[in-house]
Scaffold this motif. Structure first.
Motif, mmCIF file in Angstrom:
data_model
loop_
_atom_site.group_PDB
_atom_site.id
_atom_site.type_symbol
_atom_site.label_atom_id
_atom_site.label_comp_id
_atom_site.label_asym_id
_atom_site.label_seq_id
_atom_site.Cartn_x
_atom_site.Cartn_y
_atom_site.Cartn_z
ATOM 1 N N ASN A 9 0.819 -1.228 0.000
ATOM 2 C CA ASN A 9 0.000 0.000 0.000
ATOM 3 C C ASN A 9 0.852 1.277 0.000
ATOM 4 O O ASN A 9 0.580 2.230 0.727
ATOM 5 C CB ASN A 9 -0.958 0.017 1.202
ATOM 6 C CG ASN A 9 -1.781 -1.250 1.290
ATOM 7 O OD1 ASN A 9 -1.637 -2.034 2.212
ATOM 8 N ND2 ASN A 9 -2.632 -1.473 0.294
ATOM 9 N N LYS A 11 2.340 4.765 -0.996
ATOM 10 C CA LYS A 11 1.788 5.986 -1.579
ATOM 11 C C LYS A 11 2.763 7.136 -1.360
ATOM 12 O O LYS A 11 3.377 7.247 -0.298
ATOM 13 C CB LYS A 11 0.443 6.309 -0.908
ATOM 14 C CG LYS A 11 -0.396 7.331 -1.628
ATOM 15 C CD LYS A 11 -1.818 7.328 -1.060
ATOM 16 C CE LYS A 11 -2.754 8.143 -1.941
ATOM 17 N NZ LYS A 11 -4.149 7.999 -1.545
ATOM 18 N N ASP A 42 0.526 5.636 -6.210
ATOM 19 C CA ASP A 42 -0.832 5.559 -5.681
ATOM 20 C C ASP A 42 -1.198 4.148 -5.215
ATOM 21 O O ASP A 42 -1.722 3.333 -5.970
ATOM 22 C CB ASP A 42 -1.816 6.033 -6.766
ATOM 23 C CG ASP A 42 -3.217 6.246 -6.240
ATOM 24 O OD1 ASP A 42 -3.426 6.083 -5.028
ATOM 25 O OD2 ASP A 42 -4.094 6.591 -7.045
ATOM 26 N N ASP A 43 -0.842 3.851 -3.943
ATOM 27 C CA ASP A 43 -1.294 2.614 -3.286
ATOM 28 C C ASP A 43 -0.850 1.354 -4.036
ATOM 29 O O ASP A 43 -1.675 0.537 -4.452
ATOM 30 C CB ASP A 43 -2.816 2.644 -3.144
ATOM 31 C CG ASP A 43 -3.315 1.616 -2.130
ATOM 32 O OD1 ASP A 43 -2.578 1.326 -1.173
ATOM 33 O OD2 ASP A 43 -4.428 1.095 -2.312
ATOM 34 N N GLY A 80 2.100 3.733 3.718
ATOM 35 C CA GLY A 80 2.462 2.381 3.282
ATOM 36 C C GLY A 80 3.705 1.849 3.972
ATOM 37 O O GLY A 80 4.332 2.530 4.791
#
Length: 338
Positions: A9, A11, A42-43, A80
């Protein structure tokens, strides 16, 4: 097999300020600032196993360099989790950098005005590499990259190809388990590229070095990597085998005809009007390329129609290139997974 890179995750956002116009606007900016947030990564989540060679690809602005900078500890993530070589790259930076090698095609880690071998010796001291280990390992690296004659020269006197080979050697002085390569063959001629590719294959086989390769030259990816991670607008749009990407997206083949006499587009289109064929002229008016469906019946039909009328000097059936496949993926805006 254990993961050498584990990303969850991830980011990264950048805040950019915009100034208001005029004296009144400048005064207001003193108290309140206008800003916008741009999401560069983005993630994203992915992992890389020890010993893998992975191509990390995407168009300019896709988020490749930003994510590489987070993986190497240069940038801090907005959100993240990153674990590389069992460490947090940003929080354990001093210990971490001794376990990675990094080559940026646009930047140098060698000292510009001193001899290459002096740069190597300085890096040896920085990484605390024992003399015997340095001699044994670097002898092999110098020999394989064919940089022996360059060691006495200052970096500023080297050609781009010579400097990149020396940069690669410098990144491997401490024999790191993980190597990040960002555009390592940019601007290099074919022979130097081949030498660098062979060297990378060798260290991967000999030392199990994990390699993450970012490049716009897809022939590097095809020569070295079985797996690709593809980014677009900060998101991963494909993560899997290069072979699978080709199988799923290489819709069609190309038939290259070399005629013994000149041919015209109109003539060729009339000959193949029963099939869906896109004709393009090659390097001369004797060479034409027909893009067709992969169906064997269609390929045979097109070849049969053309050879019945035109004299052929040569004929080749070509696979759609990886470059073209990736271009198609970006045009269509999504990836179809197998």
């Amino acid at each position: 097999m254990e993961n050498i890179i584990d990303v969850q995750n991830l980011k990264k956002e950048f805040k950019s300020y915009s100034s208001r116009q005029g004296l009144k606007g400048a005064f207001r900016d003193l108290f309140t600032r206008n800003y916008t947030i741009k999401t560069a990564v983005d993630d994203i989540s992915f992992s890389i196993k020890r010993g893998e060679m992975v191509g990390y690809i995407g168009e300019n602005g896709a988020g490749k360099s930003t994510s590489i900078k987070m993986l190497t500890g240069i940038l801090t993530p907005t959100h993240g989790k990153i674990v590389v070589n069992g460490m947090n790259p940003h929080k354990e930076r001093e210990k971490f950098v001794k376990t990675i090698g990094v080559v940026f095609g646009q930047r140098s880690q060698l000292w510009w005005d001193i001899a290459v071998q002096e740069s190597f010796r300085l890096l040896k001291k920085i990484y605390n590499v024992p003399d015997q280990q340095y001699e044994e390992h670097m002898k092999d690296v110098i020999e394989t990259l064919d940089i022996g004659p360059l060691l006495d020269k200052p970096v500023r006197k080297l050609s781009l190809g010579q400097r990149m080979r020396c940069e690669l050697a410098a990144a491997l002085i401490h024999n790191p388990p993980l190597l990040f390569l960002d555009e390592p063959t940019i601007g290099l001629d074919v022979l130097v590229k081949l030498k660098i590719r062979e060297f990378l294959k060798r260290i991967n086989e000999k030392y199990g070095t994990t390699i993450l390769l970012t490049t716009h030259d897809l022939s590097d990816i095809e020569a070295l990597c079985e797996r690709v991670v593809m980014l677009d607008e900060g998101k991963i749009i494909y993560d899997g085998p290069l072979k699978e990407l080709r199988e799923n997206w290489a819709e069609g083949k190309q038939i290259q005809f070399q005629f013994s006499e000149k041919a015209s587009l109109e003539e060729l289109q009339n000959l193949t009007k029963d099939h869906l064929v896109v004709w393009e002229q090659g390097e001369s008016d004797l060479i034409w390329v027909a893009s067709v469906d992969s169906d064997e019946t269609v390929i045979s039909g097109v070849i049969g129609k053309v050879t019945a009328v035109k004299k052929i000097a040569d004929l080749k059936i070509l696979e759609i290139s990886t470059e073209e496949i990736i271009r198609n993926i970006y045009v269509e805006g999504a990836v179809r997974h197998g």
